[in-house]
Design a protein around this motif. Sequence first.
Motif, PDB file in Angstrom:
ATOM      1  N   LEU A  61       4.675   5.311   2.448  1.00 38.84           N
ATOM      2  CA  LEU A  61       4.858   6.691   2.914  1.00 38.84           C
ATOM      3  C   LEU A  61       5.242   6.725   4.389  1.00 38.84           C
ATOM      4  O   LEU A  61       6.147   7.472   4.792  1.00 38.84           O
ATOM      5  CB  LEU A  61       3.567   7.478   2.692  1.00 38.84           C
ATOM      6  CG  LEU A  61       3.584   8.940   3.162  1.00 38.84           C
ATOM      7  CD1 LEU A  61       4.649   9.736   2.425  1.00 38.84           C
ATOM      8  CD2 LEU A  61       2.213   9.578   2.964  1.00 38.84           C
ATOM      9  N   LYS A  62       4.587   5.914   5.190  1.00 38.58           N
ATOM     10  CA  LYS A  62       4.891   5.863   6.619  1.00 38.58           C
ATOM     11  C   LYS A  62       6.341   5.454   6.856  1.00 38.58           C
ATOM     12  O   LYS A  62       7.037   6.039   7.701  1.00 38.58           O
ATOM     13  CB  LYS A  62       3.944   4.876   7.312  1.00 38.58           C
ATOM     14  CG  LYS A  62       4.120   4.801   8.815  1.00 38.58           C
ATOM     15  CD  LYS A  62       3.101   3.847   9.431  1.00 38.58           C
ATOM     16  CE  LYS A  62       3.287   3.761  10.945  1.00 38.58           C
ATOM     17  NZ  LYS A  62       2.298   2.815  11.553  1.00 38.58           N
TER      18      LYS A  62
ATOM     19  N   ASN B  38      -6.372  -2.199  -4.071  1.00 34.65           N
ATOM     20  CA  ASN B  38      -6.397  -1.317  -2.899  1.00 34.65           C
ATOM     21  C   ASN B  38      -7.496  -0.274  -3.020  1.00 34.65           C
ATOM     22  O   ASN B  38      -8.194   0.043  -2.049  1.00 34.65           O
ATOM     23  CB  ASN B  38      -5.053  -0.617  -2.733  1.00 34.65           C
ATOM     24  CG  ASN B  38      -3.932  -1.569  -2.368  1.00 34.65           C
ATOM     25  OD1 ASN B  38      -4.171  -2.744  -2.082  1.00 34.65           O
ATOM     26  ND2 ASN B  38      -2.710  -1.073  -2.396  1.00 34.65           N
TER      27      ASN B  38
ATOM     28  N   GLY C 106      -5.413   1.864   2.010  1.00 32.52           N
ATOM     29  CA  GLY C 106      -4.342   2.794   1.705  1.00 32.52           C
ATOM     30  C   GLY C 106      -4.786   3.801   0.667  1.00 32.52           C
ATOM     31  O   GLY C 106      -5.918   4.260   0.657  1.00 32.52           O
ATOM     32  N   VAL C 107      -3.889   4.136  -0.260  1.00 35.53           N
ATOM     33  CA  VAL C 107      -4.186   5.091  -1.313  1.00 35.53           C
ATOM     34  C   VAL C 107      -3.710   4.499  -2.622  1.00 35.53           C
ATOM     35  O   VAL C 107      -2.590   4.040  -2.750  1.00 35.53           O
ATOM     36  CB  VAL C 107      -3.466   6.432  -1.055  1.00 35.53           C
ATOM     37  CG1 VAL C 107      -3.716   7.389  -2.217  1.00 35.53           C
ATOM     38  CG2 VAL C 107      -3.941   7.055   0.232  1.00 35.53           C
TER      39      VAL C 107
ATOM     40  N   ASN D  30       5.156  12.521  -0.406  1.00 30.54           N
ATOM     41  CA  ASN D  30       3.718  12.629  -0.153  1.00 30.54           C
ATOM     42  C   ASN D  30       2.981  11.582  -0.979  1.00 30.54           C
ATOM     43  O   ASN D  30       3.561  10.927  -1.847  1.00 30.54           O
ATOM     44  CB  ASN D  30       3.201  14.044  -0.452  1.00 30.54           C
ATOM     45  CG  ASN D  30       3.469  14.461  -1.887  1.00 30.54           C
ATOM     46  OD1 ASN D  30       3.007  13.824  -2.826  1.00 30.54           O
ATOM     47  ND2 ASN D  30       4.225  15.543  -2.066  1.00 30.54           N
ATOM     48  N   ARG D  31       1.711  11.409  -0.713  1.00 34.06           N
ATOM     49  CA  ARG D  31       0.933  10.347  -1.371  1.00 34.06           C
ATOM     50  C   ARG D  31       0.848  10.552  -2.881  1.00 34.06           C
ATOM     51  O   ARG D  31       0.931   9.592  -3.647  1.00 34.06           O
ATOM     52  CB  ARG D  31      -0.468  10.284  -0.767  1.00 34.06           C
ATOM     53  CG  ARG D  31      -0.483   9.779   0.680  1.00 34.06           C
ATOM     54  CD  ARG D  31      -1.913   9.719   1.220  1.00 34.06           C
ATOM     55  NE  ARG D  31      -1.927   9.197   2.585  1.00 34.06           N
ATOM     56  CZ  ARG D  31      -1.736   9.941   3.663  1.00 34.06           C
ATOM     57  NH1 ARG D  31      -1.489  11.236   3.531  1.00 34.06           N
ATOM     58  NH2 ARG D  31      -1.766   9.392   4.871  1.00 34.06           N
TER      59      ARG D  31
ATOM     60  N   THR E 179       0.836  -1.202   0.000  1.00 30.73           N
ATOM     61  CA  THR E 179       0.000   0.000   0.000  1.00 30.73           C
ATOM     62  C   THR E 179       0.875   1.258   0.000  1.00 30.73           C
ATOM     63  O   THR E 179       1.989   1.251   0.540  1.00 30.73           O
ATOM     64  CB  THR E 179      -0.932   0.080   1.226  1.00 30.73           C
ATOM     65  OG1 THR E 179      -0.168   0.330   2.402  1.00 30.73           O
ATOM     66  CG2 THR E 179      -1.738  -1.202   1.392  1.00 30.73           C
ATOM     67  N   ILE E 180       0.341   2.315  -0.586  1.00 31.24           N
ATOM     68  CA  ILE E 180       1.075   3.580  -0.623  1.00 31.24           C
ATOM     69  C   ILE E 180       1.204   4.157   0.782  1.00 31.24           C
ATOM     70  O   ILE E 180       2.246   4.709   1.143  1.00 31.24           O
ATOM     71  CB  ILE E 180       0.358   4.579  -1.560  1.00 31.24           C
ATOM     72  CG1 ILE E 180       0.465   4.102  -3.007  1.00 31.24           C
ATOM     73  CG2 ILE E 180       0.949   5.975  -1.421  1.00 31.24           C
ATOM     74  CD1 ILE E 180      -0.259   4.978  -4.008  1.00 31.24           C
ATOM     75  N   ASN E 181       0.153   4.024   1.590  1.00 33.29           N
ATOM     76  CA  ASN E 181       0.214   4.545   2.954  1.00 33.29           C
ATOM     77  C   ASN E 181       1.369   3.937   3.741  1.00 33.29           C
ATOM     78  O   ASN E 181       2.083   4.633   4.469  1.00 33.29           O
ATOM     79  CB  ASN E 181      -1.099   4.267   3.689  1.00 33.29           C
ATOM     80  CG  ASN E 181      -2.149   5.325   3.401  1.00 33.29           C
ATOM     81  OD1 ASN E 181      -1.836   6.391   2.868  1.00 33.29           O
ATOM     82  ND2 ASN E 181      -3.399   5.030   3.731  1.00 33.29           N
ATOM     83  N   ALA E 182       1.543   2.629   3.600  1.00 38.66           N
ATOM     84  CA  ALA E 182       2.609   1.941   4.338  1.00 38.66           C
ATOM     85  C   ALA E 182       3.983   2.386   3.841  1.00 38.66           C
ATOM     86  O   ALA E 182       4.911   2.567   4.636  1.00 38.66           O
ATOM     87  CB  ALA E 182       2.454   0.433   4.202  1.00 38.66           C
TER      88      ALA E 182
END
Length: 206
Positions: free
Chosen positions: A96-97, A198, A204-205, A125-126, A91-94
């Motif tokens: 990015l984190k 996703n 996520g994004v 950024n996302r 996931t993109i969120n993971a």
Amino acid sequence: IIADTDGIYDPVSYNDRLLLGLKGTMSEAELHIIKQRMLQGKKAKARRGELGMQVAMGYVRRPSGEIVKDPDEQAQATIQMVFELFEKFSTINAVLKYLVSHKIKMPYRERSGLQKGELTWHRPNRNTLGNLLHNPIYAGAYVYGRRPTEAHRKKPGRRSTGRIVAKMSDWQVLLKDKVPAYISWQQYERNGRQLLSNSIQGIGVA
């Protein structure tokens, strides 16, 4: 009174108004033909993979027009890391984190100003990560028509409006193995399927 290189016209006169109307119609038709020829020339250049478009992060364009990976090894390694992290986390969120927690920034080549061409580093950024994962250039492909403009979506005076993301089957040009790749085409397709999954599941994004 109206004048041009061919003569002088009186708008009050019916014959002069008729002639001016015909001239305007002919000029509009000529302009349309010129635009169509320019568009066809642009498409022909794209089909050869020679249409110069803005290069993506992690790439630079040589004076010859050739697109190569950014000569900065850290920039290359950071781009490669993003794909490896997405392969791991999905996931993109993971991703990015992870980048934020490890204080990893993304490499940008300035496109204008006093620092034009200089490498600078910015917080991820996302949107940046999403664009990177969706872009087929990282799989070595040259693509034209991936983000066409729909006339009814376009806002007057705003050139960048009206763009949509076309499906791969609707791309006008797809030339594989055209530029140095960060990932294989198979991995690019896997990433695309994962991003779509996703998005459908709201994870996520994408």
